[in-house]
Design a protein around this motif. Structure first.
Motif, mmCIF file in Angstrom:
data_model
loop_
_atom_site.group_PDB
_atom_site.id
_atom_site.type_symbol
_atom_site.label_atom_id
_atom_site.label_comp_id
_atom_site.label_asym_id
_atom_site.label_seq_id
_atom_site.Cartn_x
_atom_site.Cartn_y
_atom_site.Cartn_z
ATOM 1 N N VAL A 100 -2.960 5.861 -1.974
ATOM 2 C CA VAL A 100 -4.210 6.284 -0.995
ATOM 3 C C VAL A 100 -3.920 7.387 -0.111
ATOM 4 O O VAL A 100 -2.830 7.591 0.373
ATOM 5 N N ASN A 101 -4.889 8.005 -0.052
ATOM 6 C CA ASN A 101 -4.579 9.266 0.860
ATOM 7 C C ASN A 101 -4.994 8.809 2.360
ATOM 8 O O ASN A 101 -5.958 8.182 2.530
ATOM 9 N N MET A 102 -3.998 8.965 3.359
ATOM 10 C CA MET A 102 -4.281 8.801 4.609
ATOM 11 C C MET A 102 -3.439 9.682 5.393
ATOM 12 O O MET A 102 -2.295 9.706 5.780
ATOM 13 N N PRO A 103 -4.128 10.797 5.669
ATOM 14 C CA PRO A 103 -3.437 12.260 6.353
ATOM 15 C C PRO A 103 -2.678 11.558 7.708
ATOM 16 O O PRO A 103 -2.858 10.738 8.357
ATOM 17 N N TYR A 104 -1.318 12.134 7.861
ATOM 18 C CA TYR A 104 -0.617 11.838 8.850
ATOM 19 C C TYR A 104 -1.285 12.142 10.321
ATOM 20 O O TYR A 104 -1.132 11.401 11.388
ATOM 21 N N SER B 55 -4.685 17.914 -4.697
ATOM 22 C CA SER B 55 -3.981 19.156 -5.565
ATOM 23 C C SER B 55 -3.059 18.274 -6.704
ATOM 24 O O SER B 55 -2.473 18.973 -7.467
ATOM 25 N N GLY B 56 -3.232 17.079 -6.529
ATOM 26 C CA GLY B 56 -2.226 16.065 -7.305
ATOM 27 C C GLY B 56 -1.430 15.322 -6.334
ATOM 28 O O GLY B 56 -0.937 15.642 -5.522
ATOM 29 N N SER B 57 -1.487 13.924 -6.554
ATOM 30 C CA SER B 57 -0.734 12.841 -6.058
ATOM 31 C C SER B 57 -0.314 12.029 -6.932
ATOM 32 O O SER B 57 -0.255 12.169 -8.302
ATOM 33 N N ILE B 58 0.583 11.125 -6.462
ATOM 34 C CA ILE B 58 1.225 9.773 -7.307
ATOM 35 C C ILE B 58 0.116 8.687 -7.710
ATOM 36 O O ILE B 58 -0.582 8.397 -6.670
ATOM 37 N N PRO B 59 -0.307 8.406 -8.850
ATOM 38 C CA PRO B 59 -1.303 7.641 -9.335
ATOM 39 C C PRO B 59 -0.873 6.232 -8.420
ATOM 40 O O PRO B 59 0.078 5.707 -8.482
ATOM 41 N N GLY B 60 -2.232 5.712 -8.020
ATOM 42 C CA GLY B 60 -2.187 4.513 -7.235
ATOM 43 C C GLY B 60 -2.177 4.505 -5.512
ATOM 44 O O GLY B 60 -2.203 3.732 -4.784
ATOM 45 N N ILE C 35 0.953 -1.162 0.039
ATOM 46 C CA ILE C 35 0.101 -0.124 0.147
ATOM 47 C C ILE C 35 1.025 1.262 0.139
ATOM 48 O O ILE C 35 1.697 1.464 0.875
ATOM 49 N N VAL C 36 0.815 2.035 -1.091
ATOM 50 C CA VAL C 36 1.415 3.249 -1.065
ATOM 51 C C VAL C 36 0.696 4.528 -0.513
ATOM 52 O O VAL C 36 -0.355 4.641 -1.170
ATOM 53 N N ILE C 37 1.073 5.070 0.418
ATOM 54 C CA ILE C 37 0.130 6.048 1.250
ATOM 55 C C ILE C 37 0.837 7.541 1.108
ATOM 56 O O ILE C 37 1.876 7.739 1.307
ATOM 57 N N ASP C 38 -0.218 8.392 0.508
ATOM 58 C CA ASP C 38 0.228 9.911 0.572
ATOM 59 C C ASP C 38 -0.270 10.229 2.127
ATOM 60 O O ASP C 38 -1.505 10.455 2.187
ATOM 61 N N SER C 39 0.724 10.540 2.742
ATOM 62 C CA SER C 39 0.308 10.942 4.208
ATOM 63 C C SER C 39 0.113 12.386 4.205
ATOM 64 O O SER C 39 0.088 12.794 5.654
#
Length: 199
Positions: A116-120, A109-114, A97-101
């Motif tokens: 998931v957003n899980m704020p820190y 506003s733009g993230s890495i495709p694939g 699981i790749v997490i945009d924290s």
């Protein structure tokens, strides 16, 4: 001397790989990577315009510290710090699981495709989504998934904070990877984002 320089220049020109003439690749043998997202498959490649430059927020070199201090290469003992190639391999692996924290507004506003957003600020409360189980003493993470976290870049403390909080809650450090380059380096390399309007 001039003939030697000319001969070297010709040899270098002849040695230029053919793929360089065909476009901007990720690696010499790979132009793109296809990853799965909640909306279906997405292709990650690099911007093909060789004149493209970063501007705006992503071109900034100096942010006030604190809070935007340069982060250590290793945010916690046992955590593996990775680069773009390793992150792309993890994006292709359905077991990781790749997490945009970052906070949700940054994610939108733009993230890495694939990713998931899980704020820190929510990571520890959402460890069940990563394979942990809530028990009487907190979290039991024997079956925790392999994860990779990132945020805005080497000056962003959101993913290092999330990583340290996860470990404190019982998440195994050896199952955590840290993409320190984050969105700033990802964009600097011209890699695809979910919303390319933010550069």
């Amino acid at each position: 001397m001039k003939r030697t320089i000319a001969a070297v220049a010709l040899a270098l020109a002849a040695a230029t790989p053919l793929w360089a003439e065909d476009g901007v690749g990720i690696r010499p043998d790979r132009m793109s990577v296809t990853v799965q997202t909640p909306g279906g498959s997405a292709e990650i490649s690099r911007i093909q315009d060789t004149e493209h430059e970063l501007s705006g927020e992503w071109a900034r070199t100096s942010r006030p510290c604190p809070p935007f201090c340069i982060q250590p290469m290793i945010p916690a003992e046992g955590v593996d710090t990775i680069g773009e190639i390793e992150l792309l391999e993890m994006l292709e692996n359905p077991d990781v699981i790749v997490i945009d924290s970052r906070t949700q507004s940054w994610f939108e506003s733009g993230s890495i495709p694939g990713a998931v957003n899980m704020p820190y600020t929510e990571t520890v409360d959402r460890l069940a989504e990563l394979g942990c189980a809530l028990d009487f003493d907190g979290w039991a993470c024997e079956d925790a998934r392999e994860v990779a976290l990132f945020c805005n870049g080497p000056w962003c403390g959101q993913s290092p904070t999330a990583i340290r909080r996860m470990i404190e809650a019982g998440y195994p450090a050896e199952r955590i990877h840290y993409y320190r380059g984050g969105m700033q380096v990802w964009r600097l390399l011209g890699l695809s984002v979910t919303d390319a309007t933010g550069d």
